[in-house]
Design an enzyme around this catalytic site. Structure first.
Site, PDB file in Angstrom:
ATOM      1  N   GLU A   1       6.436  -1.352  17.605  1.00 17.56           N
ATOM      2  CA  GLU A   1       7.415  -2.399  17.934  1.00 17.56           C
ATOM      3  C   GLU A   1       8.811  -2.150  17.366  1.00 17.56           C
ATOM      4  OE1 GLU A   1       5.620  -5.954  16.182  1.00 17.56           O
ATOM      5  OE2 GLU A   1       6.813  -5.669  14.387  1.00 17.56           O
TER       6      GLU A   1
ATOM      7  N   TRP B   1       0.817  -1.224   0.000  1.00 16.99           N
ATOM      8  CA  TRP B   1       0.000   0.000   0.000  1.00 16.99           C
ATOM      9  C   TRP B   1       0.841   1.260   0.000  1.00 16.99           C
ATOM     10  CZ3 TRP B   1      -3.340   2.356   4.383  1.00 16.99           C
ATOM     11  CH2 TRP B   1      -2.738   2.249   5.637  1.00 16.99           C
ATOM     12  N   ASP B   2       2.083   1.176   0.529  1.00 20.57           N
ATOM     13  CA  ASP B   2       3.001   2.321   0.436  1.00 20.57           C
ATOM     14  C   ASP B   2       3.161   2.757  -1.031  1.00 20.57           C
ATOM     15  OD1 ASP B   2       3.632   0.613   2.767  1.00 20.57           O
ATOM     16  OD2 ASP B   2       5.153   2.117   3.222  1.00 20.57           O
TER      17      ASP B   2
ATOM     18  N   PRO C   1       8.342 -13.944  10.928  1.00 24.99           N
ATOM     19  CA  PRO C   1       9.809 -14.044  10.974  1.00 24.99           C
ATOM     20  C   PRO C   1      10.491 -12.698  11.217  1.00 24.99           C
ATOM     21  CG  PRO C   1       8.946 -15.363   9.184  1.00 24.99           C
ATOM     22  CD  PRO C   1       7.779 -14.616   9.741  1.00 24.99           C
TER      23      PRO C   1
ATOM     24  N   GLU D   1       8.419   8.442   8.708  1.00 24.43           N
ATOM     25  CA  GLU D   1       7.390   7.456   8.395  1.00 24.43           C
ATOM     26  C   GLU D   1       6.029   7.874   8.951  1.00 24.43           C
ATOM     27  OE1 GLU D   1       7.907   4.395  11.205  1.00 24.43           O
ATOM     28  OE2 GLU D   1       7.046   2.814   9.959  1.00 24.43           O
TER      29      GLU D   1
ATOM     30  N   ASP E   1      -0.627  -2.037  11.662  1.00 19.33           N
ATOM     31  CA  ASP E   1      -0.010  -2.922  12.635  1.00 19.33           C
ATOM     32  C   ASP E   1       0.874  -2.054  13.543  1.00 19.33           C
ATOM     33  OD1 ASP E   1       1.174  -2.713   9.999  1.00 19.33           O
ATOM     34  OD2 ASP E   1       2.736  -4.091  10.620  1.00 19.33           O
TER      35      ASP E   1
HETATM   36  O1  LIG Z   1       6.026   1.261   5.561  1.00 16.16           O
HETATM   37  C1  LIG Z   1       6.023  -0.127   5.448  1.00 16.16           C
HETATM   38  C2  LIG Z   1       5.054  -0.770   6.400  1.00 16.16           C
HETATM   39  O2  LIG Z   1       5.581  -0.601   7.727  1.00 16.16           O
HETATM   40  C3  LIG Z   1       4.794  -1.096   8.803  1.00 16.16           C
HETATM   41  O3  LIG Z   1       4.527  -2.461   8.731  1.00 16.16           O
HETATM   42  C4  LIG Z   1       5.579  -3.347   8.335  1.00 16.16           C
HETATM   43  O4  LIG Z   1       6.376  -3.700   9.455  1.00 16.16           O
HETATM   44  C5  LIG Z   1       5.969  -4.766  10.285  1.00 16.16           C
HETATM   45  C6  LIG Z   1       7.067  -5.052  11.298  1.00 16.16           C
HETATM   46  O5  LIG Z   1       8.317  -5.188  10.721  1.00 16.16           O
HETATM   47  C7  LIG Z   1       5.611  -6.005   9.450  1.00 16.16           C
HETATM   48  O6  LIG Z   1       5.232  -7.086  10.240  1.00 16.16           O
HETATM   49  C8  LIG Z   1       4.473  -5.601   8.504  1.00 16.16           C
HETATM   50  O7  LIG Z   1       4.009  -6.725   7.793  1.00 16.16           O
HETATM   51  C9  LIG Z   1       5.028  -4.550   7.576  1.00 16.16           C
HETATM   52  O8  LIG Z   1       4.049  -4.158   6.637  1.00 16.16           O
HETATM   53  C10 LIG Z   1       3.459  -0.373   8.746  1.00 16.16           C
HETATM   54  O9  LIG Z   1       2.637  -0.704   9.830  1.00 16.16           O
HETATM   55  C11 LIG Z   1       2.752  -0.663   7.423  1.00 16.16           C
HETATM   56  O10 LIG Z   1       1.537   0.040   7.342  1.00 16.16           O
HETATM   57  C12 LIG Z   1       3.649  -0.176   6.287  1.00 16.16           C
HETATM   58  O11 LIG Z   1       3.087  -0.553   5.054  1.00 16.16           O
END
Ligand SMILES: OC[C@H]1O[C@H](O[C@H]2O[C@H](CO)[C@@H](O)[C@H](O)[C@H]2O)[C@H](O)[C@@H](O)[C@@H]1O
Length: 538
Positions: A505, A133-134, A247, A490, A282
């Protein structure tokens, strides 16, 4: 093992799952050597011997369509200060553009990175790979930067993922193959087509859009709900195909699950965690029955307002594309599908007392497929920015008629103004300060853009002015934070102008793909006059 040997300080599990095996290193030998590692020094030596650095399997790619100041760049930005900064943000595309190294396709077993055919633009910092989605806001920004070829590469990479996996992955890593993210591929195709008239791209992407749509309406995601008039509706929810620790965050998930006793309870929690990651939010109190306890995540039991908005948009877009390429029957089918989802959103998620759309919570003891009987009490009355995301459909009616009439848009705007979400530096994600990154006081670029774009296109002058106000606050906070830190962030803390965000996290990240995209899109849409102050208001 890395956590045990290196200690918890600044430990980020994602770094270790992103390491490619070093050229010439033998996997079995690495596994055997790991078993003997105990101290910090031994772990460091082990990593240096068997692994290359994280991100080294992405090579720099000077985008050929990048120009330091493209012709026609931000014609309505007259302020010298705003323009100079916008050009710096535009130049960040060069830092964030990469290509997947050929070694990844040659030896996929040595990388968690997945091969992709075209150039990529990554979010930045620890996010060294493409995210689904980014990419929508990256594409919006690239279009402002006139980098049409790079934007097309990004879209074709996502099309390739659908061809390979049947859906667009959360991100281009093997550990993301169990879930998707908020579905915006059709929106990217539409934006590119609108900017370039590239019908070839529409034809190329079309089968993948149909395939992706099947994924989001398949049994995995679809839920049937009967309204008070006995009419059956279909809406979708997030659900990852995973019940183990992620992971990239394994140590964090395992620690959380250690509060639970049985293996079955742990697996359920892991499933809910991965499903929350599919939502893009998340993590957030939005998915938790107790906002202070992450073990109460119930993501798959929530019918989300924003997900269904995005699928409704996808259905409209597919109808438009089908018409363009002469597939009349498909056009009709998808036009009907989008109307049916629109009706479902209005019947089941709209709350006329609050004048917002609300997530709908299914009973957590059910099969989640339905049919369920709709009940007003199952709407989640907590305030989230997502409650206002259907406004976005105002901006993209794809010729199929408006989503909301002007009067309703204005009522929703008033509800937003009274919600507690509108803060000095933008729209907060929620009104609960839980320490999760998708909650108060964080504001995220995509949420500002979805809501502001919807209000801008509602037909109401008052809503347009309010959208401009939100965008102005956002641009100013981005600018002040950029001036003090030298980076785009971010997420931002919307309580005060110039503060970057926190919580969650992992450590706050900079770069940053979607923030850059939204900034450029806002400046394009709003302009910035020479006498408009870009610093924080005093
Ligand atoms: O900007 C990228 C994404 O960053 C966050 O989520 C991501 O990080 C999590 C932890 O490493 C991972 O589990 C998750 O699947 C990733 O998408 C953010 O919350 C997302 O919205 C964003 O797309």
């Amino acid at each position: 093992e890395a956590l045990r040997a290196l200690g918890p300080r600044d430990f980020d599990p994602k770094l270790y799952v992103d390491l490619p095996l070093a050229p010439g290193a033998d996997r079995a030998a690495a596994e055997a050597a790991l078993a003997t590692v105990t101290t910090r020094g031994e772990m460091k030596a082990f990593l240096a011997r068997y692994f290359a650095t994280a991100g080294s399997d992405l090579v720099e790619a000077d985008p050929p369509d990048f120009e330091a100041e493209p012709r026609g760049f931000l014609p309505r930005v007259a302020s010298g200060e705003a323009r100079a900064w916008a050009l710096k943000v535009h130049a960040l595309w060069k830092d964030l553009a990469r290509r997947v190294a050929p070694s990844v396709a040659a030896r996929p077993d040595r990388h968690t990175l997945l091969p992709l055919p075209g150039r990529v633009v990554v979010p930045g910092s620890r996010f060294r790979e493409v995210y689904y989605w980014d990419s929508y806001w990256v594409v919006r920004g690239l279009l402002v930067s006139k980098m049409y070829d790079t934007a097309k590469d990004i879209v074709l990479n996502l099309v390739y993922l659908v061809e390979e996996y049947g859906f667009v992955l959360n991100g281009a890593r093997s550990y993301y193959t169990n879930r998707s993210q908020p579905p915006l591929l059709s929106s990217m195709v539409l934006e590119l087509y609108t900017a370039t008239g590239d019908l070839g791209l529409v034809r190329r992407a079309f089968p993948s859009l149909l395939k992706e749509h099947s994924f989001w309406v398949s049994e995995l995601h679809n839920v049937e709900i009967m309204d008070n008039h006995g009419r059956l509706h279909n809406l979708s929810r997030y659900q990852a195909m995973w019940n183990k620790p992620r992971p990239e965050s394994a140590t964090i998930d395992e620690e959380l699950a250690s509060k639970l006793n049985s293996t079955a309870a742990k697996e359920k929690l892991y499933h809910q965690i991965a499903s929350a990651a599919e939502s893009g939010w998340d993590f957030s109190s939005r998915w938790m029955s107790n906002s202070t306890d992450m073990t109460t995540l119930v993501t798959t039991f929530v019918i989300p307002v924003d997900l269904n908005t995005f699928i409704c948009k996808m259905e409209r877009d597919i109808a438009v594309f089908a018409k363009l390429i002469g597939e009349k029957a498909t056009a009709e089918l998808f036009s009907q599908a989008s109307k049916a989802r629109h009706t479902a959103i209005e019947s089941l998620l709209w709350n006329s007392e609050m004048e917002q759309w609300l997530d709908y919570w299914l009973p957590t003891d059910g099969n989640c497929q339905g049919p369920y009987k709709w009940e007003l009490k199952s709407q989640n009355r907590n305030i989230f920015a997502s409650n206002f995301v259907p406004l976005w459909l105002n901006a993209h009616n794809s010729g199929l008629g408006p989503f909301l009439d002007e009067a309703k848009s204005v009522r929703v705007m008033r509800s937003l103004q009274a919600s507690g979400l509108v803060c000095p530096a933008g729209i907060a994600t929620s009104v609960s300060n839980t320490g999760q990154q998708w909650d108060f006081p964080n504001g995220w670029a995509p949420l500002q853009h979805l809501i502001a774009e919807g209000l801008l296109n509602s037909g109401s002058t008052e809503a347009k002015e309010f959208a401009e106000d939100i965008a102005t606050r956002w641009v100013r906070t981005n600018y002040a934070a950029y001036k003090s830190s030298g980076a785009m962030h971010e997420k931002y803390d919307v309580e005060a102008c110039g503060k970057s965000g926190g919580g969650g996290e992992y450590k706050p990240q900079t770069g940053f793909g979607w923030s850059n995209g939204v900034l450029l899109a806002f400046l394009e849409e709003l302009g910035w006059s020479h006498d408009k102050e870009i610093g924080c208001p005093s």
